[in-house]
Motif scaffolding. Structure first.
Motif, short mmCIF file in Angstrom:
data_model
loop_
_atom_site.label_atom_id
_atom_site.label_comp_id
_atom_site.label_asym_id
_atom_site.label_seq_id
_atom_site.Cartn_x
_atom_site.Cartn_y
_atom_site.Cartn_z
N UNK B 48 -3.58 6.25 16.68
CA UNK B 48 -4.82 5.76 16.08
C UNK B 48 -5.78 6.93 15.86
N UNK B 51 -4.53 9.11 12.86
CA UNK B 51 -4.81 8.37 11.61
C UNK B 51 -6.30 8.47 11.28
N UNK B 89 4.66 7.14 13.36
CA UNK B 89 4.03 5.81 13.36
C UNK B 89 2.93 5.75 12.31
N UNK B 93 3.06 3.22 9.15
CA UNK B 93 1.99 2.24 8.97
C UNK B 93 1.29 2.44 7.63
N UNK B 94 1.13 3.71 7.22
CA UNK B 94 0.49 3.96 5.93
C UNK B 94 1.31 3.35 4.80
N UNK B 95 2.64 3.39 4.92
CA UNK B 95 3.49 2.80 3.88
C UNK B 95 3.46 1.27 3.96
N UNK B 96 3.52 0.73 5.16
CA UNK B 96 3.66 -0.72 5.32
C UNK B 96 2.34 -1.46 5.14
N UNK B 97 1.28 -0.95 5.75
CA UNK B 97 0.02 -1.70 5.80
C UNK B 97 -0.96 -1.22 4.73
N UNK B 98 -0.82 0.03 4.30
CA UNK B 98 -1.79 0.59 3.37
C UNK B 98 -1.18 0.94 2.01
N UNK B 99 0.13 0.63 1.83
CA UNK B 99 0.80 0.91 0.56
C UNK B 99 0.62 2.37 0.13
N UNK B 100 0.53 3.27 1.10
CA UNK B 100 0.38 4.69 0.80
C UNK B 100 1.69 5.40 1.15
N UNK B 101 2.41 5.85 0.14
CA UNK B 101 3.74 6.42 0.35
C UNK B 101 4.78 5.31 0.20
N UNK B 103 8.10 2.91 0.34
CA UNK B 103 8.97 2.47 1.44
C UNK B 103 10.33 3.16 1.36
N UNK C 9 -5.05 -3.38 3.94
CA UNK C 9 -4.89 -3.84 2.57
C UNK C 9 -4.87 -5.35 2.48
N UNK C 74 -3.72 5.17 -5.48
CA UNK C 74 -3.17 6.14 -4.54
C UNK C 74 -2.01 6.93 -5.12
N UNK C 123 4.78 -2.81 -2.29
CA UNK C 123 4.04 -2.58 -1.05
C UNK C 123 2.72 -3.33 -1.05
N UNK C 127 1.69 -5.90 1.83
CA UNK C 127 0.53 -5.63 2.69
C UNK C 127 -0.62 -6.55 2.35
N UNK C 155 -1.34 1.17 17.93
CA UNK C 155 -2.03 2.03 16.97
C UNK C 155 -2.93 1.21 16.06
#
Lengths: 260, 321, 253
Positions: B48, B51, B89, B93-101, B103, C9, C74, C123, C127, C155
């Protein structure tokens, strides 16, 4: 070893604790609490109250002296059993609510002790209801208000079904209404209660007995109302009554449960 | 550096995924022996922090801002295995929860941003520390240099992956020069911020800096004396030198080598099959295949060596707590 | 990445997609992304079908256009890089509005753009329709190692708490007139981040105490993941299933 009614819920004798830098947090502290009592530990910041609390369920172990819970010494082999009997509610509820939802968090303790399925659900629902947190079950802890967090944290420890609860600064950051709700809630609990606080009205409302702790020792142990009338002692330990607060008047006006 | 889906070819995505999976699995086990039942809370809350630290915009120049990548920082504060785990981690999480990068890009994103930066950065840290004084200033300076190097290593790793999984007719040389060039500059910021951050942690709780735990606590007492301006100037100077060397390599006239290559019939086949997992783009555009390969191999050896050195260094150092 | 990261998101809603169990959506998203990844970039018709599938999923999920667009930003830096490819790529050239561009480069650019946008779209749907707690539960359900799942959960739990600390430190600095413009003025920021690390680590230790006090010995407990009925699986896999069929057809052609 089993507990029985005549044993002390908490028995601390000559407890000492020094930090690695040489300073001393506890300096020969003793405290006895009978089952079913509600006791307030009053004292200024840095008096050693929280360090004492951490000794009660074995997060810290006695360097000198002894700590006994329900007749069970707080030593490494007994830790699991000690923690079934005595639970801490931390001053910072955030540290105690670490799961994705309140419900998961309340289930964490019983699940660690092997509870599953319907039993687990029943234990969780019971603890949430007892802490007045039933409506918070599906919420994420980091979206709760301070008062809600404190109720959720209370539910997480109640789910462990402990005989004794120790609450560290339970009123910190609460608005007056939230504070009064907490008092009402805590009065409904059957547990032995130890409340660490410097909120003197709160101690008077909830606890018949109070102990003043300062510089790692206990300095006074008396009925809360009597202690609060002794302004000299309070002043010596940086315990100031709120402006306009007269304990004598309030003790008569409020219905303090003299039986505990 | 969060590459989206489809940035590299399928074979590269799968291969880097397998490597990352293996290293993360091993890190999980190694971190577990070190942290025992503290692993979940300490790793989770540290993730955390990393991040959150990435969200802070640091000033770079004339009001423009950059942000931290944090791989080397995590490795120096927490040790390379926990560090790699923490950044993994964060990346997942950035890929899964924030759609950044993407999958499907998780394999190479994890490899570059978590594994290479943590292990490579820690290796650089251990190496640099050896020539610096064993006090707070030395540790903080080593941390800063290592953080800068870790970013460059990550960019080199991505370039090498391009060699295998290129999806566009851009030569390895071009990608390498561009990636490393840009990341040399990014590395300056990363290094300065990491160095200052480690210095401030050393001042408050030196016992929390994994990379300094073998040092005499007495030597760490007293605040690190770092001149921020000096650090920036030094970092820029290093960047300039390395950048010049890289550009000499990538841009040098390949006449001689090209002739050798032609003699040996190594000249690239321009019509590479776009569908192949190892599309031969590496040599399109510039016909200096051997030089490309030499750079790629050199960079690859540096990265693999750094990761290996990081692992060995972790093992060899006394494991206090 | 950037400041927009500070909140997740998730888009609150009650669409059919929101109500699917998280692990079925995770599998659906992965299948979709894999199908896109294996499709040869020349098969533009296949990408058109995928795009239609993605737009359909967003419509069913009732995700607002602005919400999707903001998130899709992004990938812009990578699209920018992709746009350069036709200019710097080698090989045969094609005339586009009077410019001789690399044919191979044009295909490559379109491939990268298509795949990156489709992957991002998938994604965003995942999300945007799944709460963090449910995503974590879904990972557990899919047999991701419990240790990793619980580290991830911890986290996510403390991200906003820690980010909030850093934000407040920054606000405090700005309110006292510290507004750095150059790298060498970043010392106070780095110091506050260092202090935040110390606080975070100490918080981790307190969380460990709280866990230990409730009987935790290192093995994460069962998170009681929500089970999925057959109809959930059918719904979650229906759209990605189409993409798999298309991908197979595209590979065969």
């Amino acid at each position: 070893m089993t507990s029985s009614a005549h044993e002390l819920a908490i028995d601390v004798r000559d407890l000492e604790h020094g930090y690695p830098d040489g300073s001393s947090a506890l300096d020969g502290l003793s405290l006895q609490v009978r089952p079913g009592e509600r006791v307030a530990l009053l004292g200024p910041n840095g008096a050693g109250k929280t360090t004492l609390a951490l000794h009660l369920n074995g997060i810290l172990l006695a360097q000198h002296g002894s700590v006994t819970i329900d007749g069970l010494p707080v030593v490494e082999p007994n830790l699991a059993e000690v923690r079934r009997r005595l639970q801490l509610v931390f001053a910072k509820a955030d540290d105690q609510l670490f799961m994705p939802t309140v419900r998961d968090d309340v289930a964490f303790g019983p699940a660690n002790h092997g509870m599953r399925g319907a039993d687990l659900d029943a234990a969780v629902d019971g603890a949430l209801a007892a802490a007045g947190a039933a409506a918070l079950a599906k919420r994420a802890p980091h979206h709760l208000s301070t008062g809600e967090k404190r109720r959720a944290a209370l539910a997480t420890v109640l789910a462990m079904n402990p005989g004794t609860l120790v609450l560290d600064e339970p009123t910190a950051g609460l608005d007056p209404a939230g504070r009064n709700e907490l008092v009402a809630l805590l009065k409904t609990l059957p547990q032995t209660l130890v409340v660490i606080t410097h909120d003197i009205p709160f101690a008077l409302q909830l606890c018949h007995r109070s102990v003043i702790i300062d510089e790692g020792r206990s300095w006074a142990d008396a009925p809360t109302a009597d202690l609060l009338a002794d302004r000299a002692t309070l002043g010596r330990h940086r315990l100031a009554l709120p402006f306009g607060f007269d304990p004598n008047v309030l003790a008569q006006a409020t219905s303090i449960d003299r039986s505990r | 550096m969060h590459a989206p889906d489809g940035f590299l070819g399928l074979g590269t995505a799968v291969a880097t995924g397998a490597i990352s999976f293996g290293v993360v699995g091993a890190s999980l086990r190694m971190a577990r022996t070190r942290l025992a039942d503290r692993q979940i809370p300490l790793t989770g809350v540290s993730a955390a922090f990393i991040f959150a630290a990435q969200l802070v915009n640091f000033p770079v120049a004339a009001g423009t801002t950059g942000h931290l990548l944090g791989g080397a920082l995590a490795a120096i504060l927490l040790g390379p295995t926990v560090g790699a785990l923490v950044v993994t981690v964060v990346v997942v999480v950035q890929a899964l929860v924030f759609a950044d990068g993407g999958l499907s890009a998780l394999g190479y994103n994890t490899l570059n941003m978590a594994i290479v930066t943590s292990f490579g950065g820690y290796a650089a840290f251990v190496a640099v520390r050896k020539i610096l004084p064993r006090n707070a200033s030395g540790v903080a300076t080593a941390a800063g240099l290592a953080a800068g190097i870790s970013v460059v290593l990550a960019s080199m790793a991505l370039s090498i992956e391009w060699l295998f999984g290129a999806t566009a007719p851009v030569s390895f040389d071009t990608v390498f020069a561009a990636m490393v060039g840009v990341h040399l500059l990014i590395g300056v910021g990363e290094g300065v911020i990491t160095g200052l951050l480690v210095a401030s942690v050393l001042a408050a709780r030196p016992d929390l800096v994994y990379g300094a735990r073998h040092l005499d606590p007495a030597a760490l007492r007293g605040r690190a004396s770092l001149s921020t301006r000096g650090l920036v100037i030094a970092a820029l100077a290093v960047t300039l030198v390395v950048g010049t060397i890289v550009s000499q390599f990538a841009g040098s006239d390949p006449d001689g080598l090209e002739r050798v290559a032609e003699d040996l019939e190594l000249t690239a086949d321009q019509a590479g099959d776009a569908r192949g997992p190892f599309a031969d783009y590496a040599v399109d555009g510039l016909d200096n295949e051997q030089l490309s390969l030499a750079i790629a191999a050199g960079a690859g050896i540096v990265i693999v060596g750094a990761i290996g050195y990081g692992l060995v260094a972790t093992r060899r150092e006394p494991s206090a707590v | 990445m950037g400041a927009e990261h500070s909140h997740a998101l998730f888009h609150h809603g009650h669409s059919p997609v929101h109500h699917l169990p998280a692990h079925t959506k995770l599998v659906g998203t992965l299948v979709f992304v894999a199908a896109v990844a294996v499709t040869p970039r020349q098969e533009l018709w296949a990408f058109a079908v995928y795009a239609a599938v993605a737009v359909f999923a967003m419509a069913v999920a009732r995700l607002p256009v602005r919400f999707v667009a903001r998130r899709a930003l992004l990938v812009l830096p990578f699209l920018g890089v992709a746009a350069l490819v036709p200019f710097i790529g080698g090989g045969e050239t094609t005339d586009v509005m009077g410019l001789a561009l690399s044919t191979e480069g044009l295909w490559a650019a379109s491939g990268i753009v298509c795949k990156a946008l489709l992957g991002t779209a998938a994604s965003i749907v995942l999300a945007g329709t799944t709460e963090q707690a449910d995503l974590v539960r879904g990972l557990a359900r899919l047999r991701v190692p419990p240790l990793l799942v619980m580290i991830t959960a911890t986290m996510l739990r403390y991200l906003e708490t820690v980010a909030g600390e850093l934000r407040r430190a920054r606000t405090a600095m700005q309110s006292r007139g510290h507004n750095p413009r150059w790298l060498w003025q970043a010392t106070p920021l780095a110091n506050s981040a260092g202090a935040t690390f110390v606080r975070s680590y100490e918080r981790g230790e307190r969380v460990h105490h709280a866990m230990a006090a409730r009987g935790f010995t290192g093995t994460p407990p069962d998170l009681n993941p929500q089970p999925a009925a057959g109809r959930h699986w059918i719904r979650a896999i229906a759209l990605p299933g189409i993409t798999v069929a298309v991908a197979i057809a595209a590979l065969a052609s």
